[in-house]
Design a protein around this motif. Structure first.
Motif, short mmCIF file in Angstrom:
data_model
loop_
_atom_site.label_atom_id
_atom_site.label_comp_id
_atom_site.label_asym_id
_atom_site.label_seq_id
_atom_site.Cartn_x
_atom_site.Cartn_y
_atom_site.Cartn_z
N LEU A 1 0.83 -1.20 0.00
CA LEU A 1 0.00 0.00 0.00
C LEU A 1 0.87 1.25 0.00
O LEU A 1 0.69 2.15 -0.83
N PHE A 2 1.83 1.33 0.93
CA PHE A 2 2.63 2.55 1.05
C PHE A 2 3.62 2.69 -0.10
O PHE A 2 4.00 3.81 -0.44
N THR A 3 4.06 1.57 -0.67
CA THR A 3 4.88 1.66 -1.88
C THR A 3 4.09 2.29 -3.00
O THR A 3 4.58 3.17 -3.72
N TYR A 4 2.84 1.86 -3.14
CA TYR A 4 1.95 2.42 -4.16
C TYR A 4 1.73 3.91 -3.92
O TYR A 4 1.80 4.72 -4.85
N MET A 5 1.46 4.27 -2.66
CA MET A 5 1.19 5.67 -2.33
C MET A 5 2.42 6.54 -2.62
O MET A 5 2.29 7.67 -3.10
N LEU A 6 3.62 6.02 -2.35
CA LEU A 6 4.82 6.79 -2.62
C LEU A 6 5.04 6.96 -4.12
O LEU A 6 5.48 8.02 -4.57
N GLU A 7 4.73 5.92 -4.88
CA GLU A 7 4.84 6.03 -6.33
C GLU A 7 3.89 7.09 -6.87
O GLU A 7 4.21 7.81 -7.81
N ARG A 8 2.73 7.18 -6.26
CA ARG A 8 1.73 8.17 -6.69
C ARG A 8 2.10 9.58 -6.26
O ARG A 8 1.76 10.54 -6.95
N ALA A 9 2.77 9.68 -5.11
CA ALA A 9 3.11 11.02 -4.57
C ALA A 9 4.52 11.01 -3.99
O ALA A 9 4.70 11.06 -2.77
N PRO A 10 5.54 10.93 -4.84
CA PRO A 10 6.91 10.82 -4.35
C PRO A 10 7.38 12.02 -3.54
O PRO A 10 8.33 11.93 -2.78
N GLY A 11 6.72 13.17 -3.71
CA GLY A 11 7.10 14.35 -2.97
C GLY A 11 6.39 14.50 -1.65
O GLY A 11 6.61 15.49 -0.94
N SER A 12 5.57 13.55 -1.28
CA SER A 12 4.81 13.63 -0.04
C SER A 12 5.67 13.21 1.15
O SER A 12 6.21 12.10 1.17
N LEU B 1 7.36 8.96 5.07
CA LEU B 1 7.31 8.54 6.47
C LEU B 1 6.68 7.16 6.61
O LEU B 1 7.21 6.29 7.30
N ASN B 2 5.53 6.95 5.97
CA ASN B 2 4.80 5.69 6.14
C ASN B 2 5.58 4.49 5.63
O ASN B 2 5.67 3.46 6.30
N LEU B 3 6.15 4.62 4.43
CA LEU B 3 6.92 3.49 3.91
C LEU B 3 8.21 3.30 4.71
O LEU B 3 8.62 2.16 4.97
N GLY B 4 8.82 4.40 5.13
CA GLY B 4 10.01 4.28 5.96
C GLY B 4 9.72 3.55 7.26
O GLY B 4 10.52 2.72 7.71
N ALA B 5 8.57 3.84 7.87
CA ALA B 5 8.21 3.17 9.12
C ALA B 5 8.00 1.68 8.91
O ALA B 5 8.36 0.86 9.78
#
Length: 211
Positions: free
Chosen positions: A17-28, A33-37
């Motif tokens: 999920l968080f990998t997908y979200m980071l791909e969608r918004a890499p500047g967020s 934070l979420n994927l790092g956690a």
């Protein structure tokens, strides 16, 4: 809707999920934070040393990238915690990593207070890093601040007692160990240290509040 169905296709677990979200918004900063956690949490369960190192390095890169966007207490303390974990790797320098953990945690405390949302848990974390870095008197001040807000936490009183004892404040350590036992009468380490202090024995080997 379409967005929900798209998320459902990739939401197998937090990592995907968080990998997908980071791909969608890499500047967020939140996506980083979420994927790092998630990556940092995986370090604790991974058994392969090389893979543990990879996961931690990736987590730290994500936190640093998030901090480039916004310096938030959560990002700061997660990066601080990552440095504290790195300090426990056998081939990594302990002192510089713990010093960096202290620096980042201090900033997290300051940022939270500047925003009018002080978080006692950040001071507890800072105290643990300070103790690990060999600064027990400074650690004790952070733990004192914490128990002033959360006097019910036996664990925090134990951290305070350890710090005071390591700093040479035997009377203060006895008082704090007694506070632990008032809240948890079965806390064997506190009972042992209290017996030693009352008997005039020198401070023994104590565990670190930061694990």
């Amino acid at each position: 809707g379409l967005r929900t169905r798209a998320l459902t296709r990739v939401w197998h677990d937090s990592d995907t999920l968080f990998t997908y979200m980071l791909e969608r918004a890499p500047g967020s900063h939140l996506a980083n934070l979420n994927l790092g956690a998630v990556r940092k949490a995986a370090v604790g369960t991974e058994r392969d040393p090389a893979r543990r190192r990879e996961l931690l390095a990736e987590a730290m890169r994500l936190f640093e990238r998030g901090l480039e966007r916004r310096r938030t207490p959560r990002l700061l303390v997660n990066l601080a915690d990552s440095h504290a974990v790195l300090a426990r790797f056998p081939d990594e320098p302990r002192a510089p990593n713990l010093a960096r953990a202290v620096e980042l945690a201090r900033e997290a405390v300051a940022v939270a207070e500047a925003r009018g949302r002080p978080d006692p848990e950040l001071r507890l974390r800072l105290g643990r890093y300070l103790f690990g870095a060999g600064q027990p008197a400074a650690a004790a001040r952070e733990f004192e601040a914490y128990v002033g807000v959360h006097p019910e936490r036996a664990e925090a009183w134990f951290f305070l007692a350890q710090s005071r004892e390591a700093a040479g404040d035997r009377d203060g350590a006895r008082d704090a160990y007694e506070e632990v036992l008032r809240r948890d009468g079965t806390h064997a380490p506190s009972a042992e240290r209290l017996r030693a202090l009352r008997g005039g024995a020198p401070a023994g080997t104590m565990g670190r509040p930061n694990g």
